[in-house]
Design an enzyme around this catalytic site. Structure first.
Site, mmCIF file in Angstrom:
data_model
loop_
_atom_site.group_PDB
_atom_site.id
_atom_site.type_symbol
_atom_site.label_atom_id
_atom_site.label_comp_id
_atom_site.label_asym_id
_atom_site.label_seq_id
_atom_site.Cartn_x
_atom_site.Cartn_y
_atom_site.Cartn_z
ATOM 1 N N CYS A 43 0.850 -1.193 0.000
ATOM 2 C CA CYS A 43 0.000 0.000 0.000
ATOM 3 C C CYS A 43 0.881 1.237 0.000
ATOM 4 O O CYS A 43 1.742 1.402 0.860
ATOM 5 C CB CYS A 43 -0.914 -0.008 1.229
ATOM 6 S SG CYS A 43 -1.872 1.513 1.385
ATOM 7 N N SER B 56 4.395 4.113 3.033
ATOM 8 C CA SER B 56 3.874 2.891 2.407
ATOM 9 C C SER B 56 4.069 1.741 3.381
ATOM 10 O O SER B 56 4.674 1.909 4.436
ATOM 11 C CB SER B 56 4.628 2.604 1.104
ATOM 12 O OG SER B 56 6.011 2.468 1.351
ATOM 13 N N LYS B 57 3.564 0.600 3.050
ATOM 14 C CA LYS B 57 3.809 -0.602 3.866
ATOM 15 C C LYS B 57 3.471 -1.816 3.025
ATOM 16 O O LYS B 57 2.651 -1.746 2.111
ATOM 17 C CB LYS B 57 2.923 -0.593 5.120
ATOM 18 C CG LYS B 57 3.477 -1.436 6.249
ATOM 19 C CD LYS B 57 4.598 -0.736 6.989
ATOM 20 C CE LYS B 57 5.163 -1.589 8.098
ATOM 21 N NZ LYS B 57 6.086 -0.814 8.963
ATOM 22 N N GLY B 58 4.091 -2.934 3.371
ATOM 23 C CA GLY B 58 3.805 -4.169 2.658
ATOM 24 C C GLY B 58 3.658 -5.321 3.620
ATOM 25 O O GLY B 58 4.171 -5.280 4.744
ATOM 26 N N ASP C 48 10.441 -5.172 8.632
ATOM 27 C CA ASP C 48 9.440 -5.000 9.692
ATOM 28 C C ASP C 48 9.325 -6.358 10.376
ATOM 29 O O ASP C 48 10.266 -7.159 10.314
ATOM 30 C CB ASP C 48 8.111 -4.503 9.104
ATOM 31 C CG ASP C 48 7.144 -4.024 10.186
ATOM 32 O OD1 ASP C 48 7.431 -3.012 10.845
ATOM 33 O OD2 ASP C 48 6.107 -4.676 10.404
#
Ligand code: NAD
Length: 434
Positions: free
Chosen positions: A78, A123-125, A164
């Site tokens: 995202c 953002s992040k995944g 992460d």
């Protein structure tokens, strides 16, 4: 202070009047966003823009498992907001990853980069998988196929991942290699948190925990409490928790309890943190550590202590247990460890909360330093990295504290106000491309 805060169990923006689902991270993020947006009197148009992610990609990740069978995992990326610069955000491998969690984490990255004023968006995944049950080969194949699936968004100028939960330097090395193979040349600035040998920054691995230590030190100073002798409880003993515990101990604090997914350990005389880190390095978890009495993860949060540092996952302090928190300071090493409903309860109790988007911003700050070093091809000493990190954390803490006093709101609302105003300013200057 509580009477100065707006209600926390409902969304307050006029056109978004709906109940909050406490355990939904995106709603938890939006509840705080809405409160700050109202206090800032954010224009309705900007409000609409900022409450939506720019782009969300969902990919299927077919992988040949060691057994010879094909498994298909789901991966998400995202991109929440890129108005201030390339999107920046970690990749999480976990069986509980959801779309709303990734969206919330991507929004938090946006606000976090803005709070510490580094020129990145958010953002992040996430990949829905259980990495603890997978071999190294399977993890590498998942990483490479996920990277290939989202490759169109990646790039040093567009979207830069980092480690992460359950991902690390090795995963970043595979991601960097996969991207580089696709574009035909080595691009080390496509990700941060890489091994130092391939362009990682000195001090990056310790940066989030170090930032938590610095933020805690600032909070103690603000409350007039000496650092030496303060009791600390740490939930989650991975990258963030273990390093924060070690650095706080080095500052003279007494770490009286630690925990991970296998449970916790309590020792009122103080845990030997270095020993605990060595145990995890050898056995992967704290199981069998034995440096104190066993204690359950829920109990650890409610211990009498000066500083509670949740550094595991979201929603560990909720309306169910917030009234039982006895810490004077909660330093949010994890993203979203406190539900929106719990905020007011902690305020009522006079708990000083250093919110996630400030407390754990040390990681993305040194990620930014890594990206800068990669792009300039000139590398800094660890001392310089730590000095610059300290300067940014100390200044950001002071800016948020100043705003919180000015508007008579808690540190979380002040952080969101600072972040949203910075992002909104750039949106206004850029206007809408049509
Ligand atoms: P990690 O995978 O290195 O460690 C996570 C730790 O939490 C492990 O010790 C694990 O056993 C523990 N844990 C998992 N489930 C638990 C449970 N139910 N109860 C207690 N402990 C549990 O991950 P990390 O990188 O240390 O990240 C931890 C948190 O910090 C996450 O919320 C992450 O988003 C946030 N964060 C990480 C960074 C970073 O640079 N790594 C930066 C900012 C924020």
């Amino acid at each position: 202070m509580a009477d100065l805060l707006l209600p926390t169990n409902t969304i307050v923006h006029p056109d978004k009047d709906r109940f909050l689902h406490e355990e939904n991270p995106f709603e938890a993020m939006m509840a705080r966003f809405d409160r700050a947006a109202d206090l800032l009197d954010l224009e309705p148009g900007l409000y609409k823009v900022l409450r939506n992610p720019e782009k969300t990609i969902i990919v299927s990740i077919p992988v040949m498992m060691d057994s010879g069978e094909v498994e298909v995992f789901t991966g998400i990326r995202c991109i929440y907001n890129t108005s201030r610069g390339p999107a920046k955000g970690g990749i999480r491998f976990d069986q509980n990853v959801t779309l709303d969690e990734v969206k919330a984490l991507a929004a938090w990255m946006t606000w976090k980069c803005a709070v510490v004023n580094i020129p990145f968006g958010g953002s992040k995944g996430g990949v829905i998988c259980d990495p603890l049950k997978m071999s190294i080969g399977e993890l590498e194949r998942v990483t490479r196929r996920y990277t290939a699936g989202i490759i169109a968004t990646l790039g040093p100028d567009s979207d830069v991942p980092a480690p992460d939960v359950n991902t690390n330097e090795r995963v970043m090395a595979w991601l960097m290699d996969t991207y580089s193979m696709h574009v035909g040349h080595t691009v080390n600035a496509v990700t941060t948190g890489k091994p130092v040998a391939m362009g990682g920054s000195l001090g990056r691995r310790e940066a989030t925990g170090r930032g938590c230590m610095i933020a805690t030190r600032e909070a103690l100073a603000h409350l007039g409490l000496p650092v030496k002798g303060r009791t600390v409880v740490v939930q989650g003993f991975g990258n963030v928790g273990s390093i924060a515990a070690e650095l706080l101990q080095a500052e003279g604090c007494k770490v009286i309890a630690i925990s991970d997914r296998t449970g916790g350990w309590y020792n009122k005389k103080g845990i030997d943190v270095k020993h605990a880190i060595a145990h995890v390095a050898e056995h992967q978890t704290l199981e069998g550590f034995g440096g104190g009495e066993p204690i359950a993860n829920e109990q650890i949060l409610e211990l009498e202590c000066d500083v509670l540092l949740p550094a595991a996952l979201e929603n560990v302090i909720t309306t169910k247990n917030a009234a039982n928190i006895k810490a004077k300071i909660v330093c949010e090493g994890a993203n979203g460890p406190t539900s929106a409903g719990a905020d007011a309860i902690l305020d009522d109790k006079g708990v000083f909360v250093i919110p996630d988007i400030l407390a754990n911003a040390g990681g993305v700050t040194v990620s930014y330093f890594e990206w800068v070093q990669n792009r300039s091809g000139y590398y800094w000493s660890e001392q310089l990295v730590n000095e610059r990190l300290t300067e940014i954390m100390v200044n950001s803490f002071a800016e948020v504290l100043k705003l919180s006093k000015l508007h008579r709101v808690n540190m979380r609302t002040a952080s969101y106000m600072l972040a949203i105003s910075r992002v909104a300013t750039v949106h206004k200057l850029r206007g809408i491309y049509a």
